[in-house]
Design a protein around this motif. Structure first.
Motif: not given
Lengths: 210, 187
Positions: A76-77, A69-70, A66, B46, B49-50, A73-74, B52-53, A80
């Motif tokens: 990616t954020i 994954n976080i 997890l 998760l 953030v998912t 994504w962080e 948001t992403g 972007n």
């Protein structure tokens, strides 16, 4: 058969209390069972420990997955964010410009092009009818015309012309009703004057609460 | 040494595996309990953030052509603004009609500019960029010339909307046209 031959009086000896004290230290005597109790206790303890260890490891592994994954994504954020912020800012500008465009559309939304109507009415006019005036209003178009001919014939022409206006495919799309408002006869000049109203269709109001 | 500790030592010596596993189980239980919230926290984090992403990705994917479209729209608006009138520039506005008069070969019998009319808008809406500038226009001339004037007004440099019109004959060859026109204006 021997048991049947035994006297019932033998039972009395078994019921008699022990005649000597019991000096056995049960706690320190060895466990003589086929499978020792310690085996079950150890087995259960090992089973519980193994189960809990597996559960704990699995939970930690899931938590790790997890967190990975976080982190992804962080990333990616973060990558972007600036592009997305720019897109949102552009969209707000677009909405503002769109509102201006819609305002223009509202202001410049004619129900009809008057010059087109004048030319169309002129082109579709029967030969014996002469257009007098055209008034374009918010409710529709009012036209006056004169029909040349003896009254019997001219009145028939008026009826035909009205039918023509009512069935005209172009006018039908614009106006809901064609009504003869006035018809007067000029006997000396053999003319019939008419006044026709081409009304816009009445917008149907949506049914609301009373 | 107290008898309790003695008993414990005795038990440990007698069941070392069982006791060790018991202790391990106890430690694991405590750890599982202490870390039980972490999974739920991580899952909710998760999810957040998912979302948001994904939103950012969607924003970017939807805005691929936005810059071009915005540019086109901005250009169109600036062109419209160039072709709109200013309610204050009365002389220049009337000059537009005089030019049409000359070009079409008609006579202006009436020309009056009314007060500008704003479009209805909400309290939170930004100030209006465009408004209506109304005119009463009267024109006289031959039918052909009056129609030329009308065509030029409808498709001319300024954006117009004829709200009412009256066309009738005037004399044997002439026609009279009375118009209520709204030109697209700026405050």
């Amino acid at each position: 058969m021997l048991s049947l031959l035994k006297k019932s009086g033998d039972k009395s000896s078994a019921l008699q209390p022990a005649w000597h004290p019991n000096f056995r230290d049960v706690e320190h005597l060895p466990d003589t069972k086929a499978v020792r109790t310690a085996f079950f206790i150890n087995g259960l303890a090992v089973l519980a420990a193994v189960t809990l260890t597996i559960y704990f490891v699995y939970t930690e592994y899931s938590l790790g997955a997890l967190r990975t994954n976080i982190a992804q994504w962080e990333e990616t954020i973060a990558a972007n964010k600036s592009a997305s912020d720019a897109a949102i800012a552009n969209f707000k500008k677009f909405q503002a410009e769109e509102a201006k465009f819609k305002a223009v559309e509202t202001i410049l939304k004619p129900r009809l092009v008057f010059s087109d109507l004048v030319f169309y009415m002129g082109n579709t006019l029967p030969p014996d009818i002469r257009l007098g005036s055209l008034d374009y209003r918010s409710s529709g178009v009012n036209l006056t015309a004169t029909v040349r001919g003896i009254p019997e014939v001219a009145s028939g022409m008026v009826t035909t012309y009205l039918e023509q206006l009512r069935n005209d495919p172009v006018l039908k799309g614009m106006f809901g009703e064609v009504e003869l408002l006035n018809m007067s006869r000029n006997t000396s000049a053999e003319l019939i004057s008419i006044e026709v109203m081409l009304r816009y269709p009445v917008p149907v109001k949506p049914k609301g609460k009373k | 040494m107290s008898p309790v500790i003695k008993n414990l030592i005795y038990l440990a010596k007698k069941h070392p595996v069982g006791l060790g596993c018991g202790l391990l189980s106890l430690i694991l239980l405590v750890l599982i309990y202490l870390r039980s919230d972490k999974i739920a926290e991580a899952e909710s984090r998760l999810t957040a953030v998912t979302a948001t992403g994904q939103r950012l990705k969607t924003n970017i994917s939807y805005s691929i052509q936005l810059t071009t479209q915005l540019e086109s729209l901005t250009n169109a608006i600036s062109k419209i603004q160039e072709r709109s009138v200013r309610a204050d520039d009365l002389a220049q506005n009337l000059q537009y009609y005089y030019k049409l008069e000359t070009d079409a070969g008609v006579t202006l019998t009436d020309l009056r500019q009314g007060g500008p009319v704003n479009l209805p808008r909400g309290r939170t809406d930004p100030p209006a960029t465009f408004l209506k500038v109304p005119y009463n226009v009267g024109v006289q001339g031959t039918f052909e010339n009056v129609m030329i004037f009308l065509r030029k007004l409808e498709n001319g440099e300024r954006f117009s909307n004829i709200t009412s019109a009256s066309l009738r004959p005037s004399g044997s060859q002439n026609a009279t046209l009375s118009l209520s026109v709204e030109l697209l204006g700026q405050p």
